[in-house]
Design an enzyme around this catalytic site. Structure first.
Site, PDB file in Angstrom:
ATOM      1  N   ASN A 229      -6.324   7.653   4.133  1.00  0.00           N
ATOM      2  CA  ASN A 229      -7.718   8.044   3.959  1.00  0.00           C
ATOM      3  C   ASN A 229      -7.975   9.542   4.049  1.00  0.00           C
ATOM      4  O   ASN A 229      -9.095   9.993   3.776  1.00  0.00           O
ATOM      5  CB  ASN A 229      -8.609   7.317   4.976  1.00  0.00           C
ATOM      6  CG  ASN A 229      -8.653   5.823   4.730  1.00  0.00           C
ATOM      7  OD1 ASN A 229      -8.036   5.314   3.802  1.00  0.00           O
ATOM      8  ND2 ASN A 229      -9.387   5.107   5.569  1.00  0.00           N
TER       9      ASN A 229
ATOM     10  N   ASN B  58      -9.054   4.419  -1.401  1.00  0.00           N
ATOM     11  CA  ASN B  58      -9.491   5.423  -0.429  1.00  0.00           C
ATOM     12  C   ASN B  58      -8.683   6.717  -0.480  1.00  0.00           C
ATOM     13  O   ASN B  58      -9.216   7.797  -0.209  1.00  0.00           O
ATOM     14  CB  ASN B  58      -9.451   4.839   0.981  1.00  0.00           C
ATOM     15  CG  ASN B  58     -10.553   3.825   1.219  1.00  0.00           C
ATOM     16  OD1 ASN B  58     -11.608   3.882   0.591  1.00  0.00           O
ATOM     17  ND2 ASN B  58     -10.307   2.879   2.115  1.00  0.00           N
TER      18      ASN B  58
ATOM     19  N   HIS C 162       0.825  -1.218   0.000  1.00  0.00           N
ATOM     20  CA  HIS C 162       0.000   0.000   0.000  1.00  0.00           C
ATOM     21  C   HIS C 162       0.857   1.265   0.000  1.00  0.00           C
ATOM     22  O   HIS C 162       0.370   2.350  -0.320  1.00  0.00           O
ATOM     23  CB  HIS C 162      -0.909  -0.020   1.237  1.00  0.00           C
ATOM     24  CG  HIS C 162      -2.234   0.629   1.028  1.00  0.00           C
ATOM     25  ND1 HIS C 162      -2.881   0.693  -0.188  1.00  0.00           N
ATOM     26  CD2 HIS C 162      -3.082   1.247   1.913  1.00  0.00           C
ATOM     27  CE1 HIS C 162      -4.049   1.307  -0.049  1.00  0.00           C
ATOM     28  NE2 HIS C 162      -4.184   1.659   1.215  1.00  0.00           N
TER      29      HIS C 162
END
Length: 208
Positions: free
Chosen positions: A87, A133, A41
């Site tokens: 986020n 996100n 990620h």
């Protein structure tokens, strides 16, 4: 005297515009904290670290992110690793875009993508969040999807119900063997984005 002042004002505005057009904000998405280092990620952070290393610049902790910059072929590349967590990435993008007066067309956001095979790189001039996100929050804060995004494929080779663990997991030994060459290609793409433009860069790098 009024005419001279007016001419100077026009010249100054033109100068500021020219400087802004040669600035590029390169945003690598990721999560802060050592537990997220070298995770899939965080590929956005990893690509920016590679760019900084090659260009011999270091990141400094600034408002809403770690920032570094370098010049290449007359352009200024501002590298941003948001410290807001994935986020809430839009807050950092909006702040540094405004602070550095970077036009929307000179913003490039780098993120991971589950929907393309590992190591595949894909540049697009605009688009939806596609379930990411970080991109979703940037779209919300900027109130637009009209900015370039560079997706780095991490594939979807995980078992059902294990997506979060996979995305936040470390690279496999096999992936680590391939990563250096892929990072080199990613660095080339970013520099091409700033010097040759989106269309040419897409043609040159997408799917390779």
């Amino acid at each position: 005297m009024r005419i001279i002042s007016w001419i100077k004002s026009l010249f100054l505005k033109k100068n500021i515009t020219n400087i802004s057009m040669k600035k590029y904000l390169i945003v690598g998405l990721g999560n802060i904290g050592t537990e997220y280092d070298d995770t899939r990620h965080n590929i956005g952070f990893k690509i920016l670290d590679e760019l900084a290393s090659i260009n011999e610049v270091t990141f400094k902790n600034e408002k809403l992110g770690a920032v570094a910059s370098f010049r290449f072929k007359g352009r200024t590349f501002i590298l941003l690793k948001p410290s807001t967590y994935m986020n809430l990435s839009g807050k950092a993008v909006m702040y540094w875009m405004t602070k550095e007066k970077v036009p929307l067309e000179n913003i490039l956001v780098i993120c991971d993508d589950l929907n393309i095979s590992f190591g595949t790189i894909r540049l697009k001039p605009k688009g939806s969040a596609g379930g990411h996100n970080g991109l979703k929050h940037i779209n919300e804060i900027l109130n637009t999807q009209q900015y370039a995004r560079f997706r780095f494929g991490i594939s979807d080779t995980f078992k059902k119900g294990r997506q979060v663990n996979y995305v936040l997991g470390k690279w496999s030994d096999k992936e680590n063997e391939i990563l250096p060459e892929r990072l080199e290609k990613a660095v080339q793409l970013v520099k091409s984005f700033g010097t040759a433009g989106v269309a040419h860069t897409m043609s040159e790098f997408n799917g390779k």
